[in-house]
Write an enzyme that holds these catalytic residues in place. Structure first.
Site, PDB file in Angstrom:
ATOM      1  N   HIS A   1       0.830  -1.213   0.000  1.00 38.97           N
ATOM      2  CA  HIS A   1       0.000   0.000   0.000  1.00 38.97           C
ATOM      3  C   HIS A   1       0.867   1.266   0.000  1.00 38.97           C
ATOM      4  O   HIS A   1       0.661   2.175  -0.811  1.00 38.97           O
ATOM      5  CB  HIS A   1      -0.898  -0.050   1.240  1.00 38.97           C
ATOM      6  CG  HIS A   1      -1.764   1.151   1.452  1.00 38.97           C
ATOM      7  ND1 HIS A   1      -2.807   1.475   0.622  1.00 38.97           N
ATOM      8  CD2 HIS A   1      -1.753   2.109   2.419  1.00 38.97           C
ATOM      9  CE1 HIS A   1      -3.390   2.578   1.066  1.00 38.97           C
ATOM     10  NE2 HIS A   1      -2.767   2.989   2.154  1.00 38.97           N
TER      11      HIS A   1
HETATM   12  C1  HEM Z   1       1.587   4.823   7.134  1.00 38.56           C
HETATM   13  C2  HEM Z   1       1.644   4.723   5.873  1.00 38.56           C
HETATM   14  C3  HEM Z   1       0.506   4.957   4.927  1.00 38.56           C
HETATM   15  C4  HEM Z   1       0.553   5.765   3.839  1.00 38.56           C
HETATM   16  C5  HEM Z   1       1.763   6.590   3.381  1.00 38.56           C
HETATM   17  C6  HEM Z   1      -0.723   5.707   3.188  1.00 38.56           C
HETATM   18  C7  HEM Z   1      -1.070   6.424   2.068  1.00 38.56           C
HETATM   19  C8  HEM Z   1      -2.307   6.425   1.465  1.00 38.56           C
HETATM   20  C9  HEM Z   1      -2.686   7.235   0.343  1.00 38.56           C
HETATM   21  C10 HEM Z   1      -1.773   8.211  -0.366  1.00 38.56           C
HETATM   22  C11 HEM Z   1      -3.963   6.948   0.035  1.00 38.56           C
HETATM   23  C12 HEM Z   1      -4.800   7.573  -1.096  1.00 38.56           C
HETATM   24  C13 HEM Z   1      -4.813   6.670  -2.311  1.00 38.56           C
HETATM   25  C14 HEM Z   1      -5.723   7.176  -3.385  1.00 38.56           C
HETATM   26  O1  HEM Z   1      -6.610   7.990  -3.110  1.00 38.56           O
HETATM   27  O2  HEM Z   1      -5.609   6.730  -4.543  1.00 38.56           O
HETATM   28  C15 HEM Z   1      -4.425   5.958   0.968  1.00 38.56           C
HETATM   29  C16 HEM Z   1      -5.691   5.404   0.974  1.00 38.56           C
HETATM   30  C17 HEM Z   1      -6.126   4.464   1.872  1.00 38.56           C
HETATM   31  N1  HEM Z   1      -5.389   3.926   2.905  1.00 38.56           N
HETATM   32 FE1  HEM Z   1      -3.465   4.377   3.396  1.00 38.56          FE
HETATM   33  N2  HEM Z   1      -1.527   4.852   3.868  1.00 38.56           N
HETATM   34  C18 HEM Z   1      -0.830   4.367   4.947  1.00 38.56           C
HETATM   35  C19 HEM Z   1      -1.296   3.457   5.884  1.00 38.56           C
HETATM   36  C20 HEM Z   1      -2.533   2.858   5.870  1.00 38.56           C
HETATM   37  C21 HEM Z   1      -2.988   1.853   6.808  1.00 38.56           C
HETATM   38  C22 HEM Z   1      -2.144   1.291   7.937  1.00 38.56           C
HETATM   39  C23 HEM Z   1      -4.261   1.523   6.452  1.00 38.56           C
HETATM   40  C24 HEM Z   1      -5.191   0.523   7.085  1.00 38.56           C
HETATM   41  C25 HEM Z   1      -4.878  -0.391   7.951  1.00 38.56           C
HETATM   42  C26 HEM Z   1      -4.620   2.311   5.302  1.00 38.56           C
HETATM   43  C27 HEM Z   1      -5.838   2.258   4.656  1.00 38.56           C
HETATM   44  C28 HEM Z   1      -6.188   3.009   3.558  1.00 38.56           C
HETATM   45  C29 HEM Z   1      -7.486   2.953   2.912  1.00 38.56           C
HETATM   46  C30 HEM Z   1      -8.650   2.059   3.316  1.00 38.56           C
HETATM   47  C31 HEM Z   1      -7.438   3.877   1.862  1.00 38.56           C
HETATM   48  C32 HEM Z   1      -8.534   4.204   0.860  1.00 38.56           C
HETATM   49  C33 HEM Z   1      -8.243   3.373  -0.385  1.00 38.56           C
HETATM   50  C34 HEM Z   1      -9.281   2.326  -0.604  1.00 38.56           C
HETATM   51  O3  HEM Z   1     -10.349   2.402   0.014  1.00 38.56           O
HETATM   52  O4  HEM Z   1      -9.027   1.410  -1.438  1.00 38.56           O
HETATM   53  N3  HEM Z   1      -3.547   3.114   4.972  1.00 38.56           N
HETATM   54  N4  HEM Z   1      -3.396   5.647   1.833  1.00 38.56           N
END
Ligand code: HEM
Length: 230
Positions: free
Chosen positions: A182
């Site tokens: 991710h």
């Molecule tokens: C700590 C480092 C993390 C970074 C740098 C990060 C970064 C991002 C970014 C940039 C997005 C937007 C993507 C888009 O809109 O196309 C996103 C979406 C998301 N992230 Fe993270 N994330 C991190 C950790 C996590 C963790 C630990 C979780 C859950 C356990 C998580 C769950 C999600 C979810 C559910 C979305 C929405 C995308 C979807 O529903 O498919 N993220 N993240």
């Protein structure tokens, strides 16, 4: 506000990038609370997992404190992720174009996006990560409760606890791998991090990576089904 920061009739200066709202403030706070919890859980969990990593317990005030705080961070993560789940599950439902996108993974990795089908708010890879995270978090909280002896020692047998420890450790390793994918994808696709920090992406980013979503936002077919920044 419409999908674009630019309203009809606004003067647009050369060089001003058109931006598109992708995440509202609440969703971003919800995301970063979840992310922080997962990082803290991974560090405290690894500290308890192997003697060589025991030094990580210093970050939490020693072994006993780490042991006490780890499950509580897990509870916060569970409810925080539940918030993300409620916000995003609909946009992560599998669509016909997702199968085609996945079958052309080679084109994804070689950045031949012109050969890929137009995708909505999330592509098949993001959807897979979303559903894997959802399943793994449920597995982690359930197995975690079985081994949380401070409160639930009397409710399960030793055999059940042994199995739960194994499942908990395996699920933790898999979710750390999914999390690495991710984060790697978020950094690899330029302009994505800004979606979760500022809440906006450029029009070019949306056109290149999520064209169907952009079309829906600017009023094409199905525009009423799409909210610009959830
Ligand atoms: C700590 C480092 C993390 C970074 C740098 C990060 C970064 C991002 C970014 C940039 C997005 C937007 C993507 C888009 O809109 O196309 C996103 C979406 C998301 N992230 Fe993270 N994330 C991190 C950790 C996590 C963790 C630990 C979780 C859950 C356990 C998580 C769950 C999600 C979810 C559910 C979305 C929405 C995308 C979807 O529903 O498919 N993220 N993240």
């Amino acid at each position: 506000m419409t999908a674009y920061d630019v309203e009809p009739g606004d003067k647009v200066h050369r060089g001003d990038p058109v931006t598109v709202d992708r995440y509202a403030t609440g969703a971003r706070i919800n995301h970063w609370v979840t992310a922080t919890c997962l990082v803290l859980l991974a560090i405290s969990g690894l500290a308890l997992f192997h003697p060589r990593l025991f030094f990580f317990t210093e970050l939490f005030g020693g072994g006993q404190n780490t042991r006490a705080v780890h499950p509580w961070i897990g509870v916060v993560l569970f409810f925080s992720f539940l918030g993300l789940f409620v916000r995003f599950w609909r946009a992560n439902l599998w669509k016909r174009e997702d199968g085609t996108w996945l079958a052309r993974l080679r084109d994804v990795l070689t950045a031949h996006e012109e050969k890929l089908p137009e995708v909505g708010k999330y592509n098949a890879g993001q959807k897979a990560v979303f559903w894997l995270m959802s399943i793994l978090i449920v597995v982690l909280i359930c197995s975690g409760l079985v081994i949380w002896d401070q409160y639930f020692a009397g409710y399960t047998t030793v055999e059940q606890k042994r199995l739960a420890v194994l499942i908990h450790a395996l699920a933790a390793i898999v979710i750390i791998c999914v999390w690495i994918v991710h984060v790697y994808a978020a950094i690899w696709v330029r302009g994505t991090i800004g979606a979760m920090t500022r809440g906006r992406v450029t029009g070019g980013w949306a056109w290149r990576h999520h064209r169907k979503w952009l079309r829906e936002l600017v009023g094409g077919e199905g525009s009423r089904r799409t909210t610009p920044a959830e």
